[in-house]
Write a protein that holds these residues in place. Structure first.
Motif, mmCIF file in Angstrom:
data_model
loop_
_atom_site.group_PDB
_atom_site.id
_atom_site.type_symbol
_atom_site.label_atom_id
_atom_site.label_comp_id
_atom_site.label_asym_id
_atom_site.label_seq_id
_atom_site.Cartn_x
_atom_site.Cartn_y
_atom_site.Cartn_z
ATOM 1 N N ARG A 27 36.125 17.890 49.923
ATOM 2 C CA ARG A 27 34.839 18.435 50.343
ATOM 3 C C ARG A 27 35.073 19.371 51.518
ATOM 4 O O ARG A 27 36.090 19.290 52.206
ATOM 5 N N GLU A 28 34.142 20.298 51.721
ATOM 6 C CA GLU A 28 34.215 21.137 52.912
ATOM 7 C C GLU A 28 33.742 20.300 54.092
ATOM 8 O O GLU A 28 32.592 19.880 54.141
ATOM 9 N N THR A 29 34.639 20.040 55.025
ATOM 10 C CA THR A 29 34.313 19.155 56.138
ATOM 11 C C THR A 29 33.677 19.939 57.284
ATOM 12 O O THR A 29 33.934 21.138 57.452
ATOM 13 N N PRO A 30 32.862 19.267 58.081
ATOM 14 C CA PRO A 30 32.163 19.979 59.159
ATOM 15 C C PRO A 30 33.069 20.375 60.314
ATOM 16 O O PRO A 30 34.117 19.761 60.551
ATOM 17 N N LEU A 31 32.655 21.388 61.006
ATOM 18 C CA LEU A 31 33.260 21.795 62.270
ATOM 19 C C LEU A 31 32.270 21.369 63.349
ATOM 20 O O LEU A 31 31.253 22.028 63.562
ATOM 21 N N ASP A 32 32.555 20.259 64.013
ATOM 22 C CA ASP A 32 31.590 19.643 64.932
ATOM 23 C C ASP A 32 31.935 19.947 66.384
ATOM 24 O O ASP A 32 33.103 19.860 66.790
ATOM 25 N N ILE A 33 30.923 20.274 67.161
ATOM 26 C CA ILE A 33 31.109 20.385 68.604
ATOM 27 C C ILE A 33 31.320 18.982 69.161
ATOM 28 O O ILE A 33 30.729 18.009 68.683
ATOM 29 N N ALA A 34 32.187 18.859 70.152
ATOM 30 C CA ALA A 34 32.456 17.579 70.818
ATOM 31 C C ALA A 34 31.909 17.666 72.235
ATOM 32 O O ALA A 34 32.620 18.086 73.164
ATOM 33 N N PRO A 35 30.665 17.284 72.439
ATOM 34 C CA PRO A 35 30.027 17.509 73.750
ATOM 35 C C PRO A 35 30.686 16.766 74.907
ATOM 36 O O PRO A 35 30.837 17.325 75.996
ATOM 37 N N LEU A 36 31.061 15.509 74.698
ATOM 38 C CA LEU A 36 31.680 14.756 75.788
ATOM 39 C C LEU A 36 33.034 15.341 76.169
ATOM 40 O O LEU A 36 33.349 15.525 77.353
ATOM 41 N N MET A 37 33.833 15.640 75.169
ATOM 42 C CA MET A 37 35.137 16.233 75.426
ATOM 43 C C MET A 37 34.996 17.623 76.044
ATOM 44 O O MET A 37 35.780 18.005 76.917
ATOM 45 N N SER A 38 34.004 18.367 75.615
ATOM 46 C CA SER A 38 33.779 19.702 76.181
ATOM 47 C C SER A 38 33.497 19.615 77.678
ATOM 48 O O SER A 38 34.039 20.387 78.474
ATOM 49 N N ARG A 39 32.647 18.666 78.066
ATOM 50 C CA ARG A 39 32.328 18.518 79.491
ATOM 51 C C ARG A 39 33.549 18.054 80.285
ATOM 52 O O ARG A 39 33.801 18.536 81.391
ATOM 53 N N ARG A 40 34.299 17.123 79.728
ATOM 54 C CA ARG A 40 35.463 16.598 80.447
ATOM 55 C C ARG A 40 36.521 17.662 80.672
ATOM 56 O O ARG A 40 37.153 17.708 81.723
ATOM 57 N N LEU A 41 36.731 18.515 79.669
ATOM 58 C CA LEU A 41 37.789 19.516 79.757
ATOM 59 C C LEU A 41 37.314 20.869 80.272
ATOM 60 O O LEU A 41 38.119 21.787 80.433
ATOM 61 N N SER A 42 36.016 20.997 80.504
ATOM 62 C CA SER A 42 35.442 22.276 80.971
ATOM 63 C C SER A 42 35.771 23.416 80.011
ATOM 64 O O SER A 42 36.079 24.540 80.416
ATOM 65 N N ASN A 43 35.730 23.112 78.735
ATOM 66 C CA ASN A 43 35.931 24.083 77.662
ATOM 67 C C ASN A 43 34.981 23.729 76.527
ATOM 68 O O ASN A 43 34.417 22.628 76.490
ATOM 69 N N GLN A 44 34.802 24.653 75.596
ATOM 70 C CA GLN A 44 34.022 24.348 74.400
ATOM 71 C C GLN A 44 34.977 23.802 73.348
ATOM 72 O O GLN A 44 35.846 24.505 72.855
ATOM 73 N N VAL A 45 34.820 22.509 73.034
ATOM 74 C CA VAL A 45 35.756 21.813 72.150
ATOM 75 C C VAL A 45 35.104 21.540 70.800
ATOM 76 O O VAL A 45 33.983 21.019 70.733
ATOM 77 N N TRP A 46 35.844 21.869 69.737
ATOM 78 C CA TRP A 46 35.384 21.626 68.371
ATOM 79 C C TRP A 46 36.363 20.697 67.661
ATOM 80 O O TRP A 46 37.574 20.777 67.861
#
Length: 519
Positions: A27-46
């Motif tokens: 199946r085509e799997t989603p590309l999900d934003i990871a909000p907690l990881m994004s905040r921790r790393l100060s980057n936009q994490v997918w």
């Protein structure tokens, strides 16, 4: 490798990926934003969620694309594969859909959940060897003996193209080219397929491969400029337990990948927790590799305000393994430190030492009386990562004349010694009484217990480990002067924690009690 954009791959490989037939099973799997990881790393994490495939891994893509391209004659004879688990499930699913007989040779170390999944899909499972390479040798033998077609898990153009469809989806799903993409690597099929496609469509994107420290065959090959075979391969990340990177995958990787980094077992365990906190799903160790690598890369290169992608490549792990992962997670996150400390062997010394630790949460406390001079205590405690919190604590302990040794990175201490702190009671001290105590698990509860005991009873044995449960549990021994049994029980009642006397317990008597009282 250079951080500059690499030459694009031959156009034929891009065509293979675009024409790959994978969606009969994948199946085509989603590309999900990871909000907690994004905040921790100060980057936009997918996160690219390949753990959501029907077999909980990307491997079904390459396996099906290879099998569907076989001739009718080859399909009729059947196929054989060697796999640590995920490729096996992909082959078994593809064989089921196409009506092909499949034999899968799997290392005996493969998690049971993967073996059972392959059998449930109708394939014949043969357990052989301790790692992929031993299993592959037997699979090749079956090719010669039975005329089966060997389906390589990574070193095959059709398999590589199938795995490359992950990148094709990413390029379509992302609104713009991402800055850095992190991809796990075992034999190199996923890394080769994805990097070939991404280097073509996103030439400025950095592509970073991630391997376990104890199975870094691709990194070793890049450093030597040729493929090498590792003498020993770690099995924790069993999906990447490969001794030698593939010939074709290495050719693509050295042209398309910017760098390969390695991560430790503890860092992988921490990444499993990170993925869970953002997705409420549990990745297998190999499935969390890219997240562990991303965290390490961001810290080492001080990256901020960039778009980062990590492929969560699989979720096939034994439930029992979660015990080990949980145990090592806090150390992998640098949120727990382990130290060995010498304290005076006298009543009240435990309480004084705990007070010196301040408000830090104690996660482990192991001690057994050894001599009248000093007590050697094995201590785990929560620390604040990315600060000098632990360093300041060590300085404080030194100023208070405590001799402390940092064991946080000591594998023997973490794997074995922490469970072996103990020994026989010394009958010369007097009568030892053993108790099991249960208390609400909250910061300060251990100090409250020790404070309430006062200085009347010398502690001769102490074991405590925080397991994340609602209640903490202590196993403690007291040297009780003649006529003081009643006073000790009164103190325990006043503390208010539930307790059970275990002096007569067979396990205590056989392994911890004095030799005089042992049965």
């Amino acid at each position: 490798m250079s951080e500059k954009a690499k030459p694009i791959m031959p156009e034929t490989y891009i065509k293979r990926i675009l024409n790959a037939r994978v969606y009969d099973v994948a199946r085509e799997t989603p590309l999900d934003i990871a909000p907690l990881m994004s905040r921790r790393l100060s980057n936009q994490v997918w996160f690219k969620r390949e753990d959501l495939q029907p077999v909980f891994s990307f491997k079904c893509r390459g396996a099906y694309n290879k099998m569907v391209n076989l001739t009718p004659e080859a399909r009729a004879k059947g196929v054989v594969a060697a796999s640590a688990g995920n490729h096996a499930q992909g082959v078994a699913l593809a064989a089921q859909r196409l009506g092909v007989n499949a034999k899968i040779v799997m290392p005996v170390t493969t998690p049971t959940i993967k073996v059972d999944a392959v059998r449930n899909l109708g394939a014949t499972v043969i357990l052989h060897g301790d790692a992929f390479d031993s299993a592959a040798q037997l699979a090749e033998q079956l090719v010669d003996e039975e005329g089966l077609t060997f389906l390589h898990p990574f070193d095959d153009p059709d398999v590589i193209a199938g795995q490359g469809t992950v990148a094709m989806e990413v390029a379509r799903q992302a609104s713009a080219p991402l800055d850095v993409v992190f991809i796990c690597c075992g034999g190199g099929g996923l890394l080769a397929g994805m990097s070939a496609y991404l280097r073509y469509v996103w030439p400025k994107t950095k592509i970073i491969g991630v391997e376990p420290e104890d199975a870094a065959c691709a990194k070793a090959a890049l450093e030597k400029g040729r493929r090498v075979r590792l003498k020993h391969v770690g099995l924790f990340a069993d999906g990447c337990a490969v001794a030698q990177v593939g010939k074709e995958t290495f050719r693509i990787i050295r042209e398309s990948v910017d760098d390969i980094i390695t991560v430790s077992t503890d860092e992988i365990c921490a990444a499993v927790k990170d993925i869970f906190e953002d997705t409420r799903s549990i990745a297998e160790p190999a499935g969390a590799l890219s997240v562990a690598g991303m965290k390490k890369y961001v810290e080492e290169h001080q990256i901020t305000n960039q778009s980062l992608l990590a492929v969560v490549s699989g979720a096939n792990t034994n439930f029992d393994r979660l015990r080990y992962i949980s145990e090592r997670t806090e150390i992998g996150e640098r949120r727990e430190a382990i130290i060995s400390v010498k304290i005076p062997e006298k009543p009240g010394a435990f309480r004084t030492f705990c007070a010196a630790l301040g408000k830090r949460n104690i996660t482990e406390f192991n001690y057994r009386y050894e001599s009248a001079a000093v007590a050697q205590v094995f201590v785990g405690l929560t620390v604040t990562p990315a600060t000098d919190d632990f360093g300041q604590l060590c300085l404080k302990l030194r100023d208070l004349n405590y001799e402390a040794v940092d064991l946080t990175d000591n594998e023997t201490a973490k794997l074995h010694v922490r469970y072996m702190v103990g020994g026989r009671g010394d009958p010369a001290l007097g009568e030892e009484l053993a108790f099991r105590v249960e208390f609400p698990e909250r910061p300060g509860a251990l100090l409250t217990f020790l404070t309430a005991l006062g200085d009347d009873f010398n502690i001769s044995m102490f074991h405590y480990r925080n397991h994340g449960a609602a209640f903490g549990r202590i196993f403690v021994g007291f040297v009780v002067p003649p006529g003081k049994r009643g006073a000790l029980r009164k103190v325990l009642e006043e503390v208010g924690y539930r307790y059970w006397e275990e002096t007569a317990n067979d396990a205590y008597q056989m392994y911890l009690g004095s030799l005089e009282s042992a049965p």
